[in-house]
Design an enzyme around this catalytic site. Sequence first.
Site, short mmCIF file in Angstrom:
data_model
loop_
_atom_site.label_atom_id
_atom_site.label_comp_id
_atom_site.label_asym_id
_atom_site.label_seq_id
_atom_site.Cartn_x
_atom_site.Cartn_y
_atom_site.Cartn_z
N GLY A 60 0.79 -1.23 0.00
CA GLY A 60 0.00 0.00 0.00
C GLY A 60 0.82 1.27 0.00
O GLY A 60 0.44 2.25 0.62
N ILE A 79 8.22 3.77 1.85
CA ILE A 79 9.56 4.31 1.62
C ILE A 79 9.49 5.77 1.16
O ILE A 79 10.44 6.51 1.32
CB ILE A 79 10.31 3.42 0.60
CG1 ILE A 79 11.81 3.67 0.74
CG2 ILE A 79 9.84 3.67 -0.81
CD1 ILE A 79 12.63 2.62 0.05
N LYS A 116 7.07 22.09 -10.15
CA LYS A 116 8.42 21.82 -10.63
C LYS A 116 8.45 22.12 -12.12
O LYS A 116 7.68 21.53 -12.87
CB LYS A 116 8.76 20.35 -10.40
CG LYS A 116 9.94 19.85 -11.20
CD LYS A 116 10.20 18.39 -10.98
CE LYS A 116 11.31 17.91 -11.90
NZ LYS A 116 11.51 16.47 -11.83
N VAL A 140 1.32 -10.11 4.81
CA VAL A 140 1.34 -11.40 4.10
C VAL A 140 2.43 -12.28 4.70
O VAL A 140 3.60 -11.86 4.78
CB VAL A 140 1.60 -11.18 2.60
CG1 VAL A 140 1.82 -12.50 1.88
CG2 VAL A 140 0.43 -10.44 1.97
N THR A 155 12.35 9.47 -12.23
CA THR A 155 11.65 8.42 -12.99
C THR A 155 10.86 7.47 -12.08
O THR A 155 10.09 6.66 -12.58
CB THR A 155 12.65 7.58 -13.82
OG1 THR A 155 13.71 7.17 -12.96
CG2 THR A 155 13.19 8.37 -14.98
N TYR A 192 2.85 15.68 -24.33
CA TYR A 192 2.55 15.11 -23.02
C TYR A 192 1.27 14.29 -23.01
O TYR A 192 1.06 13.47 -22.12
CB TYR A 192 2.53 16.21 -21.95
CG TYR A 192 3.93 16.69 -21.64
CD1 TYR A 192 4.89 15.79 -21.19
CD2 TYR A 192 4.31 18.00 -21.87
CE1 TYR A 192 6.18 16.19 -20.94
CE2 TYR A 192 5.61 18.41 -21.61
CZ TYR A 192 6.54 17.51 -21.15
OH TYR A 192 7.81 17.91 -20.91
N1 TRP Z 1 9.92 13.23 -21.62
C1 TRP Z 1 10.13 13.57 -20.25
C2 TRP Z 1 9.50 14.94 -19.96
O1 TRP Z 1 9.80 15.90 -20.60
C3 TRP Z 1 11.57 13.56 -19.94
C4 TRP Z 1 11.95 13.82 -18.52
C5 TRP Z 1 11.94 12.93 -17.49
C6 TRP Z 1 12.49 15.03 -18.02
N2 TRP Z 1 12.48 13.52 -16.38
C7 TRP Z 1 12.82 14.79 -16.67
C8 TRP Z 1 12.72 16.29 -18.58
C9 TRP Z 1 13.38 15.80 -15.89
C10 TRP Z 1 13.28 17.29 -17.79
C11 TRP Z 1 13.60 17.06 -16.46
O2 TRP Z 1 8.68 15.01 -19.11
#
Ligand code: TRP
Length: 519
Positions: A9, A41, A75, A182, A344, A441
């Site tokens: 969760g 985390i 951001k 679990v 990411t 996007y």
């Molecule tokens: N395609 C993504 C975007 O522009 C690439 C991306 C991932 C990115 N992390 C980022 C671009 C951090 C700039 C800064 O959203």
Amino acid sequence: MKRILIVGGGSSGWMTAAYLSKAYGCKVKISLIEAPSIPKIGVGEATIPNLQKVFFDFLGLKEQDWMPHCNASFKSAIKFVGWNTRSDPDDYFYHMFGQLKEVNGIPLSHYWAHLRNAGQISEPFAYACYNKAKLLDAKLSPKARDGKSCMSHAWHFDAHLVANYLRDLAVSWGVEHIEGEVVETRLNEDGGIKSVRIQSGAEIAADFFVDCSGFKGLLINQALGEPFIDMSQYLLCDSAVAGSITHDDEANGVEPYTSAIAMSCGWTWKIPLLGRFGSGYVYSSRFCSKDTATEDFLKLWGVREDQVKLNHIKFRTGRNRRAWVKNCVSIGLSSCFLEPLESTGLYFIYAAIYQFAQHFPDATLDPRLADSFNKKIEVMFDDCRDFIQTHYFTTKRNDSDFWRANKHELKISDSLREKLSAYNAGLVVCPPVTTNESDYYGNFDLEFSNFWTNSNYYCMFTGLNWVPERSHPKLGYHDEWMKQALVEFQHLKREEEAFAATLPTTYDYLLNIRGTRSN
Ligand code: TRP
């Protein structure tokens, strides 16, 4: 399928629950089991712009609906600090969101490089080729007072709050919330998962399982035995020390960007929220002890150990050989993790959820669905790994064993080698399918082959002082193109000035949507 059980969760569990409930909840019973005793985390998290379109829009939530619940801030870029020299605060550059404008089908980056190689432009790449670098310096909001978005932006937030918010939402949509840890997983004859048993003794069966159990990979790795492919030859960092630092917003404003501050054995994230910022030193345990990392981290912010609650994290870099095996798909840390350098982490979660929803199986569990899904996750992960890796070996820093090892020891994939040589030859690396921001996007950014485009490579490489050896040969044949590009550069400047005159500060904007001045 009639019943899906999500195990775990944290952010990935509740994001999956909310999304699947919206997509399939009317036909499938969705349950989530979570152990209150196991801490999440999530720290302060940074995201990327497609979070709204891919995830929240699908749930029917607008920015103003979810932001206030999650202590979210804006951001608009990542600011890389100290990646060229050792700790000089003036050594910084921005990795911008959004796609570069094109002139005659060639992105502005290439006109900039041409002028730069000819000694005709001194302005740094991000300041010349985008219309917002100065707005970031001034900590201005990406949105105007009327809510209109003036630059593509993403969000910083507290991942715990997001998980809680999505939990309440998912439960109100009918997701069953089971509390318990679990303790055992039972398999059926074909080797898939039959059920899990929790402490109380209850056994919960389902047709399909989603493993959101974090680094331990309770179902995918432990029960099904799928191997985890370790990628530590590509990326050296494997640990972090993190904490939350109080911040005087009134005096200093709120920065509308994530900072990534280079350190002697890695880098430190700074994720501004209201009243505080989340921060963590990501380092390689091979080159730096936990104690030294902690000391350097505290020194960076000028705080003592008793003033901040520290969280020590050890992470595994890599991915499962297959993210989806039989009737179990792993999403989040149980599936794959890179280090956090390009934000990411959450992206991997909702990209996987999105792909899973696209490949959603019926009771026959056609293995070709899993194969196709797994291929996508593999490409997504490996491509991000390659991009992040470039930050480490293209920097000129060599003032510690850590930075020197990054230059000489890393394994580099063939596809990355090709991109690097295309860049150096003056070609457009990974051209975007569209330069229209909202189309990008909306759809294209989800195509993993179009995730890191020429704009990203140029931001990073020029920021690290690597301008291609040659500019695009085509440009040498068209004198008038250069004039057109200069007009475009001027145009960006004028747009920037107009934004600067009207946009509120990030701090003011956030206070406004919260409707209060206190935290
Ligand atoms: N395609 C993504 C975007 O522009 C690439 C991306 C991932 C990115 N992390 C980022 C671009 C951090 C700039 C800064 O959203």
